[in-house]
Design an enzyme around this catalytic site. Structure first.
Site, PDB file in Angstrom:
ATOM      1  N   ASP A 109     -11.449   2.425   3.797  1.00 16.83           N
ATOM      2  CA  ASP A 109     -11.817   0.958   3.750  1.00 16.83           C
ATOM      3  C   ASP A 109     -13.138   0.625   3.411  1.00 16.83           C
ATOM      4  O   ASP A 109     -13.717  -0.556   2.986  1.00 16.83           O
ATOM      5  CB  ASP A 109     -11.280   0.176   5.091  1.00 16.83           C
ATOM      6  CG  ASP A 109      -9.970  -0.466   4.964  1.00 16.83           C
ATOM      7  OD1 ASP A 109      -9.668  -0.774   3.801  1.00 16.83           O
ATOM      8  OD2 ASP A 109      -9.318  -0.593   5.945  1.00 16.83           O
TER       9      ASP A 109
ATOM     10  N   LYS B 191       0.754  -1.262   0.010  1.00 14.16           N
ATOM     11  CA  LYS B 191       0.056  -0.036   0.087  1.00 14.16           C
ATOM     12  C   LYS B 191       0.815   1.290   0.036  1.00 14.16           C
ATOM     13  O   LYS B 191       0.725   2.120  -0.769  1.00 14.16           O
ATOM     14  CB  LYS B 191      -1.028  -0.030   1.224  1.00 14.16           C
ATOM     15  CG  LYS B 191      -1.976  -1.029   1.093  1.00 14.16           C
ATOM     16  CD  LYS B 191      -2.841  -1.052   2.364  1.00 14.16           C
ATOM     17  CE  LYS B 191      -3.885  -2.091   2.391  1.00 14.16           C
ATOM     18  NZ  LYS B 191      -4.723  -2.091   3.893  1.00 14.16           N
TER      19      LYS B 191
ATOM     20  N   GLN C 270      -5.425  -1.079  10.016  1.00 18.73           N
ATOM     21  CA  GLN C 270      -5.329  -2.591   9.276  1.00 18.73           C
ATOM     22  C   GLN C 270      -5.729  -3.593  10.330  1.00 18.73           C
ATOM     23  O   GLN C 270      -5.326  -3.542  11.437  1.00 18.73           O
ATOM     24  CB  GLN C 270      -3.590  -2.602   9.146  1.00 18.73           C
ATOM     25  CG  GLN C 270      -3.169  -3.823   8.475  1.00 18.73           C
ATOM     26  CD  GLN C 270      -3.833  -4.083   7.212  1.00 18.73           C
ATOM     27  OE1 GLN C 270      -3.947  -3.334   6.315  1.00 18.73           O
ATOM     28  NE2 GLN C 270      -4.173  -5.420   6.741  1.00 18.73           N
TER      29      GLN C 270
END
Length: 261
Positions: A113, A46, A90
């Site tokens: 997300d 990422k 995360q």
């Protein structure tokens, strides 16, 4: 048909051009509260992606002993930091931290997300898959889709997106009886499988020759190699690879969400 790797590279060049035209470079923050091998690799990818398109990223890596209260305070700080356009926390989180509470604490305007129920963004994995299929001119209208997996991150939102594309959608999972699963597979024009079990779909099933199979699974085989939820070389028109498949599409969708933010 173009490979996913080639497709992602083309889309990243397009995003790079868009970033070069904006006065403020998009800024993403990644919060990590684990030392998970897969998470570490995913985050490295990422950060590399963000750098490649000319945006700004930073990683806040917290010790696994971080309390829920400490994490929620950090989230509140990021929610109110005008320099940060969007951020992600995360997964997985330590068992001492309530995952649902963390998802709800993130400002929906910054929830890249797409996990918050009021998030302005689509969840990255389903969005990445759908965008790829759209760009490859997959014919959704009136066709049969089978989503195998019922998670809040992939299965359920994927099914909703395909319904919105006027597909007839069935959802199966690890507890679906084998005879029912075989019937559903035989009717499917598109299968998205995300159950986390290697060789869940094999050539023992009777697929339509025109079927597209999107493999979201990430598992380790006996040789510690990455494998998906499907046997390789299924007798279908298209099967996404693992690795080098849906993971790249997920990362691409995150970049798109960042630019939208």
């Amino acid at each position: 048909m173009i490979t996913i790797k080639e497709y992602v590279n083309i889309k990243k060049k397009e995003l790079c051009e868009k970033v070069s035209l904006v006065s403020k470079k998009p800024h993403i923050t990644i919060v990590q509260v684990n030392d998970d091998y897969a998470s570490n690799a995913y985050i490295r990818g990422k950060l590399k992606d963000v750098e490649e398109i000319g945006a700004i990223s930073d990683l806040i890596k917290l010790p696994v002993t971080t309390t829920e209260e400490e994490l929620l305070k950090l989230i509140d700080k990021l929610n109110n930091d005008s320099s940060v356009d969007g951020f992600i926390v995360q997964l997985p989180l330590p068992k001492t931290i309530n995952e649902a509470k963390v998802k709800l604490a993130i400002n929906p305007q910054k929830d890249l997300d797409g996990f918050h129920p009021l998030s302005k963004f689509l969840p990255a994995t389903p969005k990445g898959i759908l965008t790829f299929l759209e760009d490859e001119q997959f014919d959704f209208e009136g066709k049969n889709a089978l989503v195998i997996g019922r998670s809040e991150i992939v299965g359920k939102p994927m099914a909703r997106l395909l319904l919105n594309k006027n597909m007839t959608v069935a959802i199966a999972h690890s507890k679906t009886p084998s005879n029912v699963l075989k019937d559903l597979v035989a009717m499917a024009d598109l299968i998205v499988v995300a159950v986390g079990k290697s060789n869940f779909l094999t050539n023992d099933f009777n697929f339509k020759k025109s079927c597209f199979v999107i493999d979201v699974g990430i598992n380790r085989d006996s040789d510690n190699k990455l494998v998906g939820d499907c046997e390789k070389d299924l007798k279908v028109a298209y099967q996404s690879p693992v690795p080098g498949g849906v993971g790249l599409l997920t990362r691409l969708a995150l970049l798109i969400n960042l630019l939208e933010a």
